[in-house]
Scaffold this active site. Structure first.
Site, short mmCIF file in Angstrom:
data_model
loop_
_atom_site.label_atom_id
_atom_site.label_comp_id
_atom_site.label_asym_id
_atom_site.label_seq_id
_atom_site.Cartn_x
_atom_site.Cartn_y
_atom_site.Cartn_z
N PRO A 174 -19.42 -7.78 7.95
CA PRO A 174 -19.73 -8.86 7.24
C PRO A 174 -19.71 -8.96 5.89
O PRO A 174 -20.57 -8.01 5.17
CB PRO A 174 -21.01 -9.42 7.68
CG PRO A 174 -21.69 -8.29 8.25
CD PRO A 174 -20.80 -6.96 8.08
N GLU A 175 -18.71 -9.62 4.98
CA GLU A 175 -18.91 -9.87 3.62
C GLU A 175 -19.56 -11.16 3.50
O GLU A 175 -20.26 -11.72 4.40
CB GLU A 175 -17.65 -9.77 3.04
CG GLU A 175 -16.86 -8.62 3.20
CD GLU A 175 -15.36 -8.42 2.77
OE1 GLU A 175 -15.37 -8.86 1.53
OE2 GLU A 175 -14.67 -7.67 3.32
#
Length: 296
Positions: A2-3
């Site tokens: 996840p960014e």
DNA sequence: AAGTGAACCTGAAGGC
DNA sequence: TGCCTTCAGGTTCACT
């Protein structure tokens, strides 16, 4: 995984269930993730009410009614899912999303929602690069995990001027500077590649070129705008689902279909009239995808 | 200061 | 089918 857009998507998915919910029980199925859980972690969560669900950089934060903040990082492969209804005595009394193994369900929060419904929030993380901690709200920003985190790219302070200021005098390549969480918070490999393509800037160019030299102000403006736009579009699309990122609802994000360069080595550059080909090379130990024809 | 490589851990994909 | 290698959305640290 996840960014920033994926973490924000998770936050929005969990908020309706978690905000205002009481934690009836916190179930830890192993003593650690990337780091050991803090002492008395499960006991300190039990009986608390979640006041608000937030995000800082790639961290998800759950403010508790005792002034502490449950702070969570999803590492590379962490994900949450919500299971409605009472838990039963039967192990595996729920449906697992495709490709997920219950062997990697490490934390289960047994909740009573604000509406009085039972629900479980399950944290699954095959690689266990994620972690959870408890931080006091009063000193949150000064905490070692938080104090060196840079500016939020979707916040009011972020823009061309600040970007130029941050990169002034930096000999590091743009790619490395953009990945540096101490400067800008929340960007990762995908969105750095995509933002640089949108701004027509090379990942190998020196970061200082946004602060000095020909066209510096214009480059900074293009990159600041590209960063904001790609993040906003990705959030609107529910993030990117590369392997196993699912929203808390179980739906897949779909921004990966809109990648221009990431994971598109060998494909034609999508910029009209460019005619270049997407290439890949290693930078800071990560793959950079870019078009050498239009990114300078 | 800036770059590289390794480490943490598991799973998927590709080559043979 | 199996075995082996490579790679992966993150972060940190040791070392040039």
């Amino acid at each position: 995984m996840p960014e920033l857009p994926e973490v924000e998507t998770v936050r929005r998915g969990l908020q309706p269930v978690m905000q205002g919910a009481g934690i009836e029980r916190a179930e830890l199925r192993r003593p650690d993730l990337r780091f050991p859980f803090p002492a008395g972690f499960a006991e300190r969560l039990t009986g608390r009410t979640i006041v608000a669900l937030g995000r800082r950089a790639k961290y998800l934060t759950a403010d508790l009614d005792d002034g502490w903040v449950l702070t969570m990082h999803l590492g590379m492969s962490g994900s949450f899912r919500v299971i409605a209804g009472e838990a039963t005595e039967t192990p595996g009394d729920f449906h697992l999303p495709r490709g997920k193994s219950a062997a990697h369900d490490h934390v289960v929060l047994h909740l009573r929602t604000a509406a009085g419904e039972a629900a479980r929030v399950v944290y699954n993380d095959p690689r266990r690069f994620g972690f959870m901690s408890l931080i006091e709200r009063a000193t949150f920003d000064a905490h070692p995990l938080m104090r060196d985190i840079g500016v939020e790219p979707l916040g009011n302070r972020f823009g061309a001027d600040l970007l130029a200021e941050l990169f002034k005098g930096k000999a590091a390549p743009l790619k490395a500077a953009l990945l540096d969480q101490r400067l800008i918070a929340g960007l990762g490999n995908i969105y750095v590649c995509e933002a640089l393509w949108r701004a027509e800037l090379s990942p190998a160019a020196k970061a200082a070129m946004l602060a000095e030299g020909p066209g510096a102000a214009d480059k900074a403006e293009r990159l600041a705008r590209a960063i904001r736009e790609v993040l906003q579009e990705a959030i609107a699309a529910g993030g990117s689902s590369l392997r196993d990122h699912v929203q808390a609802s179980g739906e897949l994000g779909y921004f990966q279909h809109r990648f221009k360069v990431y994971d598109r080595e060998g494909e034609a550059c999508q910029r009209p009239g460019c005619g270049g080909v997407v290439e890949r090379f290693t930078q800071s130990g990560r793959s950079s995808f870019w078009c050498a024809t239009c990114q300078k």
